[in-house]
Design an enzyme around this catalytic site. Structure first.
Site, PDB file in Angstrom:
ATOM      1  N   CYS A   1      -7.805 -25.502   4.682  1.00  0.00           N
ATOM      2  CA  CYS A   1      -6.694 -25.387   3.738  1.00  0.00           C
ATOM      3  C   CYS A   1      -6.527 -23.919   3.309  1.00  0.00           C
ATOM      4  O   CYS A   1      -6.285 -23.066   4.152  1.00  0.00           O
ATOM      5  CB  CYS A   1      -6.886 -26.343   2.563  1.00  0.00           C
ATOM      6  SG  CYS A   1      -5.359 -26.597   1.618  1.00  0.00           S
TER       7      CYS A   1
ATOM      8  N   HIS B   1      -6.501 -31.037   5.326  1.00  0.00           N
ATOM      9  CA  HIS B   1      -7.847 -31.403   4.894  1.00  0.00           C
ATOM     10  C   HIS B   1      -8.437 -32.407   5.891  1.00  0.00           C
ATOM     11  O   HIS B   1      -8.105 -33.591   5.827  1.00  0.00           O
ATOM     12  CB  HIS B   1      -7.804 -32.043   3.501  1.00  0.00           C
ATOM     13  CG  HIS B   1      -7.536 -31.070   2.402  1.00  0.00           C
ATOM     14  ND1 HIS B   1      -8.533 -30.338   1.804  1.00  0.00           N
ATOM     15  CD2 HIS B   1      -6.375 -30.695   1.813  1.00  0.00           C
ATOM     16  CE1 HIS B   1      -7.998 -29.558   0.876  1.00  0.00           C
ATOM     17  NE2 HIS B   1      -6.697 -29.745   0.859  1.00  0.00           N
TER      18      HIS B   1
ATOM     19  N   GLU C   1     -11.319 -33.675   5.909  1.00  0.00           N
ATOM     20  CA  GLU C   1     -12.151 -34.641   5.180  1.00  0.00           C
ATOM     21  C   GLU C   1     -11.316 -35.722   4.488  1.00  0.00           C
ATOM     22  O   GLU C   1     -11.859 -36.723   4.030  1.00  0.00           O
ATOM     23  CB  GLU C   1     -13.042 -33.915   4.163  1.00  0.00           C
ATOM     24  CG  GLU C   1     -12.364 -33.422   2.903  1.00  0.00           C
ATOM     25  CD  GLU C   1     -11.576 -32.119   3.037  1.00  0.00           C
ATOM     26  OE1 GLU C   1     -11.118 -31.610   1.990  1.00  0.00           O
ATOM     27  OE2 GLU C   1     -11.408 -31.616   4.174  1.00  0.00           O
TER      28      GLU C   1
END
Length: 201
Positions: free
Chosen positions: A79, A181, A183
């Protein structure tokens, strides 16, 4: 051991937990010796570019990161962390980045909803081990108000279309960036982190 850089910016536990889920040995740290002794670096980040660079400079972590990367250590910027890898940002002024890759962070063009937030589909620009098993049109989760304008589009492995081709995954040698992102990006994000794991073995 992967060093997740702690410089007071971003939710580091989400990244840490995603790595643990993949049985990747990781530590959240701002200590030079731990970063120097790591096998790879992850530079996360949310918020403003200038604030993040100030934190890195105040702690001396900018120099630690640059030294390690120039020795060939893999780094993954996530990011805002991806944006910091580049030369300059035009977010609320003009700010120098780490300068590890060529390109600038610029505003989205007029008329687009900002921030670019939510799930958007990926398009393949370049085949690379980092994007193995990633198919055209898979979705990942973005949250950002500025985007990369790369000097070399061949550094872009995956991009998304948001009124402009927005680089989503970049890679040159040992330097990797993901604008979204991973994750928070379900199975596609996990696949990309698994590929990163294979690359740094």
């Amino acid at each position: 051991m992967i060093a997740i850089i702690d410089y007071g910016v971003g939710n580091l536990m989400n990244v840490y937990n995603a790595l643990k889920h993949l049985d990747m040995d990781a530590i959240i740290t701002g200590a030079k010796d731990e970063i120097d002794n790591s096998d790879a670096i992850i530079l996360p980040g949310v918020g403003a570019f200038n604030d993040a660079m100030l934190h890195l400079k105040e702690t001396g972590l900018d120099k630690v990161i640059i030294e390690n990367v120039k020795k060939g250590k893999p780094i993954l910027g996530i990011c805002l962390g991806m944006q910091l890898l580049f030369e300059k940002s035009h977010e609320d002024g003009e700010w120098e980045g780490l300068g590890l890759l060529k390109g600038e962070i610029v505003k989205f063009k007029e008329g687009l909803k900002v921030p670019h937030m939510g799930w958007n589909e990926l398009h393949i620009n370049k085949v690379h081990p980092l994007v193995k098993n990633i198919n055209e049109g898979e979705y990942v989760y973005f949250v950002h108000s500025y985007h990369l304008d790369p000097k070399f589009f061949e550094d872009v492995l995956l991009y998304t279309d948001y009124g402009v081709r927005v680089p989503a995954v970049v890679c040159r040698d040992n330097i990797i960036g993901m604008q979204f992102h991973p994750e928070k990006s379900s199975t596609t994000g996990i696949k990309l982190l698994e590929n990163f794991k294979e690359l740094i073995k």
